[in-house]
Motif scaffolding. Sequence first.
Motif, PDB file in Angstrom:
ATOM      1  N   LYS A  79     -35.386 -11.983 -25.337  1.00 57.79           N
ATOM      2  CA  LYS A  79     -34.099 -12.688 -25.219  1.00 57.79           C
ATOM      3  C   LYS A  79     -34.269 -14.159 -24.862  1.00 57.79           C
ATOM      4  N   ILE A  80     -33.286 -14.950 -25.294  1.00 55.82           N
ATOM      5  CA  ILE A  80     -33.162 -16.326 -24.841  1.00 55.82           C
ATOM      6  C   ILE A  80     -32.836 -16.253 -23.348  1.00 55.82           C
ATOM      7  N   ILE A  81     -33.548 -17.037 -22.549  1.00 61.02           N
ATOM      8  CA  ILE A  81     -33.253 -17.054 -21.109  1.00 61.02           C
ATOM      9  C   ILE A  81     -32.953 -18.494 -20.708  1.00 61.02           C
ATOM     10  N   TRP A  82     -31.717 -18.722 -20.323  1.00 60.80           N
ATOM     11  CA  TRP A  82     -31.252 -20.053 -19.942  1.00 60.80           C
ATOM     12  C   TRP A  82     -31.558 -20.240 -18.462  1.00 60.80           C
ATOM     13  N   MET A  83     -32.531 -21.100 -18.174  1.00 59.21           N
ATOM     14  CA  MET A  83     -32.992 -21.269 -16.801  1.00 59.21           C
ATOM     15  C   MET A  83     -32.540 -22.573 -16.160  1.00 59.21           C
ATOM     16  N   GLY A  84     -32.315 -23.590 -16.991  1.00 59.99           N
ATOM     17  CA  GLY A  84     -31.945 -24.897 -16.458  1.00 59.99           C
ATOM     18  C   GLY A  84     -30.694 -25.424 -17.120  1.00 59.99           C
ATOM     19  N   TYR A  85     -29.678 -25.676 -16.321  1.00 60.06           N
ATOM     20  CA  TYR A  85     -28.409 -26.194 -16.824  1.00 60.06           C
ATOM     21  C   TYR A  85     -27.763 -27.044 -15.739  1.00 60.06           C
TER      22      TYR A  85
ATOM     23  N   LYS B 155     -31.135 -27.837 -20.368  1.00 63.38           N
ATOM     24  CA  LYS B 155     -32.244 -28.511 -19.690  1.00 63.38           C
ATOM     25  C   LYS B 155     -33.549 -27.732 -19.735  1.00 63.38           C
ATOM     26  N   CYS B 156     -33.486 -26.411 -19.636  1.00 66.74           N
ATOM     27  CA  CYS B 156     -34.689 -25.573 -19.722  1.00 66.74           C
ATOM     28  C   CYS B 156     -34.281 -24.204 -20.254  1.00 66.74           C
ATOM     29  N   ILE B 157     -34.755 -23.894 -21.464  1.00 70.24           N
ATOM     30  CA  ILE B 157     -34.389 -22.633 -22.104  1.00 70.24           C
ATOM     31  C   ILE B 157     -35.646 -21.983 -22.673  1.00 70.24           C
ATOM     32  N   TYR B 158     -35.860 -20.741 -22.300  1.00 70.63           N
ATOM     33  CA  TYR B 158     -36.948 -19.954 -22.872  1.00 70.63           C
ATOM     34  C   TYR B 158     -36.447 -19.339 -24.176  1.00 70.63           C
TER      35      TYR B 158
ATOM     36  N   PHE C  59     -25.305 -18.723 -30.680  1.00 66.65           N
ATOM     37  CA  PHE C  59     -26.300 -17.863 -31.321  1.00 66.65           C
ATOM     38  C   PHE C  59     -26.648 -16.688 -30.401  1.00 66.65           C
ATOM     39  N   GLY C  60     -26.878 -16.974 -29.127  1.00 65.65           N
ATOM     40  CA  GLY C  60     -27.228 -15.915 -28.177  1.00 65.65           C
ATOM     41  C   GLY C  60     -26.136 -14.878 -28.020  1.00 65.65           C
ATOM     42  N   ILE C  61     -24.891 -15.318 -27.956  1.00 61.91           N
ATOM     43  CA  ILE C  61     -23.779 -14.385 -27.792  1.00 61.91           C
ATOM     44  C   ILE C  61     -23.572 -13.564 -29.059  1.00 61.91           C
ATOM     45  N   LEU C  62     -23.576 -14.215 -30.217  1.00 64.21           N
ATOM     46  CA  LEU C  62     -23.357 -13.497 -31.475  1.00 64.21           C
ATOM     47  C   LEU C  62     -24.432 -12.453 -31.740  1.00 64.21           C
ATOM     48  N   ASN C  63     -25.623 -12.694 -31.228  1.00 67.07           N
ATOM     49  CA  ASN C  63     -26.732 -11.765 -31.448  1.00 67.07           C
ATOM     50  C   ASN C  63     -27.041 -10.908 -30.227  1.00 67.07           C
ATOM     51  N   ASP C  64     -26.158 -10.949 -29.223  1.00 62.43           N
ATOM     52  CA  ASP C  64     -26.356 -10.209 -27.978  1.00 62.43           C
ATOM     53  C   ASP C  64     -27.794 -10.372 -27.487  1.00 62.43           C
ATOM     54  N   ASN C  65     -28.191 -11.641 -27.382  1.00 57.92           N
ATOM     55  CA  ASN C  65     -29.600 -11.938 -27.152  1.00 57.92           C
ATOM     56  C   ASN C  65     -29.776 -13.092 -26.166  1.00 57.92           C
ATOM     57  N   MET C  66     -29.036 -13.066 -25.044  1.00 55.25           N
ATOM     58  CA  MET C  66     -29.147 -14.184 -24.122  1.00 55.25           C
ATOM     59  C   MET C  66     -28.931 -13.727 -22.686  1.00 55.25           C
ATOM     60  N   LEU C  67     -29.774 -14.247 -21.812  1.00 56.76           N
ATOM     61  CA  LEU C  67     -29.608 -14.068 -20.375  1.00 56.76           C
ATOM     62  C   LEU C  67     -29.469 -15.449 -19.755  1.00 56.76           C
ATOM     63  N   ILE C  68     -28.677 -15.547 -18.709  1.00 53.15           N
ATOM     64  CA  ILE C  68     -28.481 -16.823 -18.015  1.00 53.15           C
ATOM     65  C   ILE C  68     -28.759 -16.589 -16.539  1.00 53.15           C
ATOM     66  N   LEU C  69     -29.667 -17.375 -15.985  1.00 56.14           N
ATOM     67  CA  LEU C  69     -29.931 -17.234 -14.551  1.00 56.14           C
ATOM     68  C   LEU C  69     -28.676 -17.600 -13.771  1.00 56.14           C
ATOM     69  N   ASP C  70     -28.423 -16.868 -12.708  1.00 58.49           N
ATOM     70  CA  ASP C  70     -27.258 -17.146 -11.865  1.00 58.49           C
ATOM     71  C   ASP C  70     -27.338 -18.537 -11.251  1.00 58.49           C
TER      72      ASP C  70
END
Length: 187
Positions: A94-100, A112-115, A142-153
């Motif tokens: 999954k895409i992991i959104w770590m920096g925002y 800012k930082c995305i795996y 893209f992440g939502i449409l493909n159910d393929n994204m996590l976002i750090l709290d």
Amino acid sequence: MIFVILTIESRIELAKETKQSLIDVGVNPEDIVFMFGYDKKDYPNMNKPYTLLSRYFIDSILPAVEKVGEDMFYVEDGTLFSCNPLNYIVDRRKIIWMGYIFRHVNYICGSKCIYIPLDVVSKLIAKQIKRFAHLDRLIRNFGILNDNMLILDQSIIYHAEYESAWGSECQKDRKGMFKNKLLLKNL
């Protein structure tokens, strides 16, 4: 694993600061590369200059990463790290959104930082995106449409002090005020 720091020639010092921040938290310097994106000054007549980021991401970064054949961290210059992003990969599919900058219920501000795993890189290339938007919106959708994204709290990054390259003077002033408000909120 490859860390791609996107920058432009006039912001190379910010990119170097970002690289050093990654090294300081334990990332191997050999895994970090700079890529020099499209510069707004080279496209003075573009009516939506903010799309230069997503255009370069699609045109150059994704194909380069696919050629290397490794998962990637997309990192923007001026991003500083409070911890090693490698420690936050909880799902390599999954895409992991770590920096925002901040997160709304239905929107994330700042890419800012995305795996991004290699198979997702290939899927983004195959999608042949032609309508460009802000990069954060493009990746989020893209992440939502493909159910393929996590976002750090909680974002694992903070920002170097720098002048934004985007927007009118009025917009830059508003961004500066907003950025100061965020910095005070985070302290």
